[in-house]
Design a protein around this motif. Structure first.
Motif, short mmCIF file in Angstrom:
data_model
loop_
_atom_site.label_atom_id
_atom_site.label_comp_id
_atom_site.label_asym_id
_atom_site.label_seq_id
_atom_site.Cartn_x
_atom_site.Cartn_y
_atom_site.Cartn_z
N UNK A 87 0.86 -1.18 0.00
CA UNK A 87 0.00 0.00 0.00
C UNK A 87 0.90 1.24 0.00
N UNK A 88 0.54 2.28 -0.75
CA UNK A 88 1.39 3.48 -0.76
C UNK A 88 1.64 4.06 0.64
N UNK A 89 0.67 3.94 1.53
CA UNK A 89 0.86 4.44 2.89
C UNK A 89 1.94 3.64 3.63
N UNK A 90 2.07 2.36 3.30
CA UNK A 90 3.08 1.51 3.97
C UNK A 90 4.49 1.91 3.56
N UNK A 91 4.62 2.51 2.40
CA UNK A 91 5.95 2.91 1.94
C UNK A 91 6.56 3.99 2.83
N UNK A 92 5.72 4.74 3.53
CA UNK A 92 6.23 5.75 4.46
C UNK A 92 7.04 5.12 5.59
N UNK A 93 6.71 3.89 5.94
CA UNK A 93 7.41 3.20 7.02
C UNK A 93 8.78 2.69 6.58
N UNK A 94 9.11 2.82 5.31
CA UNK A 94 10.42 2.39 4.80
C UNK A 94 11.45 3.51 4.86
N UNK A 95 11.09 4.58 5.54
CA UNK A 95 11.98 5.74 5.66
C UNK A 95 12.47 5.84 7.10
N UNK A 96 13.74 6.09 7.26
CA UNK A 96 14.31 6.25 8.61
C UNK A 96 13.75 7.51 9.26
N UNK A 97 13.66 7.46 10.58
CA UNK A 97 13.28 8.64 11.34
C UNK A 97 14.22 8.73 12.54
N UNK A 98 13.92 9.59 13.51
CA UNK A 98 14.85 9.78 14.62
C UNK A 98 14.89 8.60 15.59
N UNK A 99 13.92 7.68 15.50
CA UNK A 99 13.86 6.53 16.40
C UNK A 99 14.35 5.23 15.75
N UNK A 100 14.14 5.11 14.44
CA UNK A 100 14.42 3.85 13.74
C UNK A 100 15.21 4.13 12.45
N UNK A 101 16.29 3.38 12.28
CA UNK A 101 17.06 3.43 11.04
C UNK A 101 16.55 2.31 10.14
N UNK A 102 16.13 2.67 8.94
CA UNK A 102 15.60 1.68 7.99
C UNK A 102 16.58 1.57 6.82
N UNK A 103 17.07 0.35 6.59
CA UNK A 103 18.00 0.12 5.48
C UNK A 103 17.60 -1.16 4.75
N UNK A 104 18.03 -1.23 3.51
CA UNK A 104 17.82 -2.46 2.73
C UNK A 104 19.17 -3.15 2.60
#
Length: 147
Positions: free
Chosen positions: A39-56
């Motif tokens: 879902x396009x809204x779920x793609x927002x969770x694939x971005x790092x923020x100040x609490x969680x680093x998201x990497x592939x």
């Protein structure tokens, strides 16, 4: 004439087997190409923020908190794009759990049941690991635990 029939029978059997194999391959290709997309809204969770680093990493998505307390390896459901689970794993990472969202071949966990094997050794800071998943992914994760 009899000799000609003997040669043609194995040839016909081979051609039939080849046609069946081709039909099975085409059917499998059609089957796996129809899957649930992120879902396009779920793609927002694939971005790092100040609490969680998201990497592939190697096709897998890693949701890493600053100081992980445990690790979770997550197998996606059958015919579901793995990134569809990003919001759930991002939320878990905010609670201190390092999450690894595994990419499965053809979006079917049954094709790589042992995908989790090398993951814990890549994150030496995590000592307690759990494995889980959704639907077919959950069944393959449970199978991993039994071995």
């Amino acid at each position: 004439m009899k000799n000609q029939k003997k040669k043609s029978f194995p040839c016909r059997v081979f051609l039939w087997l080849l046609a069946i194999l081709l039909a099975v391959c085409i059917a499998f290709g059609v089957y796996v190409s129809d899957y649930y997309h992120t879902d396009p809204a779920a793609e927002d969770a694939l971005v790092s923020d100040r609490f969680v680093s998201v990497t592939e990493q190697n096709g897998n998505w890693v949701f890493a908190p600053e100081s992980p307390t445990a690790g979770l390896i997550f197998y996606p459901g059958g015919k579901v794009e793995n990134t569809a689970y990003a919001p759930l794993l991002h939320d878990l990472a905010e609670d201190g759990i390092l999450c690894v969202l595994v990419k499965m071949p053809c979006n079917l966990a049954v094709l790589d049941m042992n995908a989790a094997d090398s993951i814990p050794e890549r994150f030496s800071e995590v000592t307690d690991w759990y494995i889980g998943g959704h639907s077919l992914g959950g069944a393959m994760a449970a199978w991993m635990n039994l071995q």
